[in-house]
Design a protein around this motif. Structure first.
Motif, short mmCIF file in Angstrom:
data_model
loop_
_atom_site.label_atom_id
_atom_site.label_comp_id
_atom_site.label_asym_id
_atom_site.label_seq_id
_atom_site.Cartn_x
_atom_site.Cartn_y
_atom_site.Cartn_z
N ASP A 55 0.85 -1.19 0.00
CA ASP A 55 0.00 0.00 0.00
C ASP A 55 0.89 1.25 0.00
O ASP A 55 1.85 1.34 0.77
N ALA A 56 0.57 2.21 -0.89
CA ALA A 56 1.42 3.39 -1.04
C ALA A 56 1.55 4.16 0.28
O ALA A 56 2.66 4.53 0.68
N ASP A 57 0.44 4.38 0.96
CA ASP A 57 0.48 5.14 2.21
C ASP A 57 1.26 4.40 3.29
O ASP A 57 2.03 5.01 4.04
N LEU A 58 1.07 3.09 3.34
CA LEU A 58 1.77 2.30 4.33
C LEU A 58 3.29 2.37 4.09
O LEU A 58 4.07 2.51 5.04
N ALA A 59 3.68 2.30 2.83
CA ALA A 59 5.11 2.38 2.50
C ALA A 59 5.68 3.72 2.94
O ALA A 59 6.75 3.79 3.55
N LYS A 60 4.95 4.79 2.63
CA LYS A 60 5.42 6.13 3.00
C LYS A 60 5.56 6.27 4.51
O LYS A 60 6.47 6.92 5.01
N GLN A 61 4.62 5.63 5.21
CA GLN A 61 4.63 5.72 6.67
C GLN A 61 5.76 4.87 7.26
O GLN A 61 6.53 5.32 8.09
#
Lengths: 230, 158
Positions: free
Chosen positions: A103-109
Motif C-alpha cells: 500500500d502506497a500510504d503504508l510504505a510512506k509511513q
C-alpha cells in the motif's frame, strides 16, 4: 659485508619511518578523542540463534512518475523482478521470496524517516554565451538567479561549473575561452554570496559539443556552461 | 660474487618493504565516494575500526559503515549522483564504490545489515544496469534505474 648492509638498513629505516608517519598522521586526524561519539547501541547478542531476518523491498515510482526495476536474487528462488509502482517482496531468512503489492500510504509511513533523509536530487543547469565572449546571453543572465536560489537551498552544496565552446577557432583558443566562461560564472555566484570553496571549475573547450558541426561553424547551443549542483 | 648476490637480495628486500609501505599507506589515500547531506540525531561512520561523527559535509569512503541511533537518520549523495538514506537504528556498509566520471562506468555495492534504507540510483546504473547492488542478510537486489526502499527486520526469526 657490514658496509654493504649499512645503506640498505638506513634506507629501510627511512621507508618504515615514512610508513609509520603516514599511518600515525592518519590516525591522529581520524580519531578525535575529544568529540569521538559513543558507540551506538550494543551488538545484539543472541547466542545459539542463527541470524534470521525478514527483509522487505518496495519499489517506488520516481519523482517524474516513471518506474524502474529491481531484481531480487535470494537462495534458490532464482531472480524476481519488481517493475510496478509499489510492487514489493518479502524475503524470509530461509531465502524464500514472497511477492506482494504494498500500500502506497503504508510504505510512506513505514519508511518515512529514511525517505525524509533523502538528499535533494542533484540538478544540472545550462547557461549560454555570446559568440567568442564570456558574456551571458540575456536569457541566461536571468537564469543565474534561479541557480543561485537552488544552491542556497542546499546544505554543503557541491558545485561543478564546466565551460564549453563552439567550433570557431583553435583548440587552444577554445580551451581558454571555455575556462574563462566557467570563471565568469563562478564570479557571478561568489558575488551573490556563495563561498568559492564550494565551486570547482573546468574548461572542456570544443571537445564536447551538444550540436556537432563542421570546424569553424558558430553554434549558440555549444557556447555554454554546465552547472551541476549536488 | 657473494657481494653481488647480497646486494640483489637487499634490493629485493628493500622493494618488498617499499611495497608494504604503499599498502599500509593506502587507506590514507582512500578516495571520496560520497558526502553526508542530511544528518539528524545520532549518526556515526565507522572507518578502519574508528568511530567518527557524521555531520553534514562529512566524506563517505568505500568500506565505511554508517550507523544511526534510535533518533538518527542520514542521507548521502554519491559521486555518481546515487542517493542513499537510512532511517533510525540502521547499519549500512558501503562495500564497494568505483566510478569513472568520464565513462560513467562503475560498481556500487552496499549492504543493509539492519534498519531501513531508501535508494535512488544514479549514473552508474544508467550506464550499466545492475552495476549497483544492495545486499540484505537474505537477498541481493540488482538495481535497474529506480527508487526503492528496503527494510531489514533482524528481530524476526523463522
Amino acid at each position: 659485508m657490514r658496509f654493504v648492509h649499512a645503506p640498505v638498513i638506513l634506507a629501510i629505516t627511512v621507508v618504515l619511518g615514512a610508513c609509520s608517519h603516514t599511518t600515525s598522521r592518519d590516525s591522529a586526524s581520524g580519531s578525535r578523542p575529544a568529540d569521538a561519539p559513543q558507540p551506538i547501541g550494543p551488538e545484539p547478542m543472541r547466542p545459539g540463534l542463527a541470524k534470521a531476518s525478514n527483509d522487505l523491498v518496495v519499489l517506488l515510482p520516481k519523482a517524474n512518475g516513471s518506474v524502474g526495476a529491481v531484481v531480487i536474487r535470494s537462495g534458490s528462488s532464482g531472480a524476481i523482478v519488481l517493475d510496478k509502482p509499489y510492487a514489493a517482496a518479502r524475503i524470509e531468512g530461509t531465502g524464500r521470496v514472497q511477492p506482494l503489492t504494498y500500500d502506497a500510504d503504508l510504505a510512506k509511513q513505514e519508511f518515512s524517516a529514511a525517505l525524509r533523509a533523502l538528499p535533494l536530487r542533484p540538478v544540472t543547469f545550462l547557461l549560454y554565451f555570446l559568440e567568442g565572449e564570456d558574456e551571458l546571453t540575456p536569457e541566461s543572465e536571468h537564469e543565474v538567479e534561479r541557480i543561485f536560489a537552488e544552491i542556497a537551498a542546499r546544505p554543503d552544496p557541491e558545485i561543478s561549473v564546466i565551460g564549453h565552446a563552439d567550433a570557431v577557432g583553435t583548440m587552444q583558443y577554445n580551451d581558454q575561452l571555455s575556462l574563462q566562461r566557467a570563471q565568469r560564472v563562478r564570479e557571478d555566484l561568489t558575488h551573490r554570496g556563495i563561498p568559492g570553496k564550494y565551486i570547482e571549475i573546468a574548461g572542456r573547450g570544443k571537445r564536447e559539443p551538444v550540436v556537432h558541426t563542421a570546424a569553424d561553424v558558430p553554434e549558440p547551443m555549444n557556447r555554454r556552461v554546465e552547472i551541476i549542483v549536488r | 660474487m657473494g657481494k653481488v648476490l647480497i646486494l640483489q637480495r637487499d634490493f629485493l628486500m628493500f622493494s618488498f618493504l617499499l611495497l608494504l609501505c604503499a599498502v599500509v599507506a593506502l587507506p590514507a589515500l582512500a578516495a571520496e565516494a560520497g558526502r553526508v547531506k542530511v544528518s539528524k540525531g545520532e549518526v556515526q561512520i565507522e572507518r578502519d575500526g574508528k568511530r567518527l561523527p557524521a555531520p553534514v559535509g562529512a566524506t563517505i569512503q568505500a568500506h565505511d559503515t554508517v550507523k544511526t541511533g534510535p533518533d538518527g537518520s542520514v542521507g548521502i549523495t554519491f559521486l555518481d549522483n546515487s542517493l542513499l538514506s537510512a532511517g533510525p537504528n540502521s547499519e549500512l556498509v558501503i562495500e564497494r564504490f568505483v566510478f569513472d566520471s568520464t565513462t560513467h562506468k562503475g560498481e556500487f555495492d552496499t549492504a543493509l545489515k539492519k534498519g531501513t534504507l531508501a535508494v535512488v540510483s544514479g549514473k552508474i546504473v544508467k550506464q550499466s544496469p545492475e552495476a549497483m547492488r544492495v545486499k540484505t542478510p537474505a537477498a541481493i537486489m540488482g538495481v535497474r534505474g529506480t527508487e526503492f526502499v528496503v527494510k531489514v527486520d533482524e528481530s524476526a526469526t523463522k
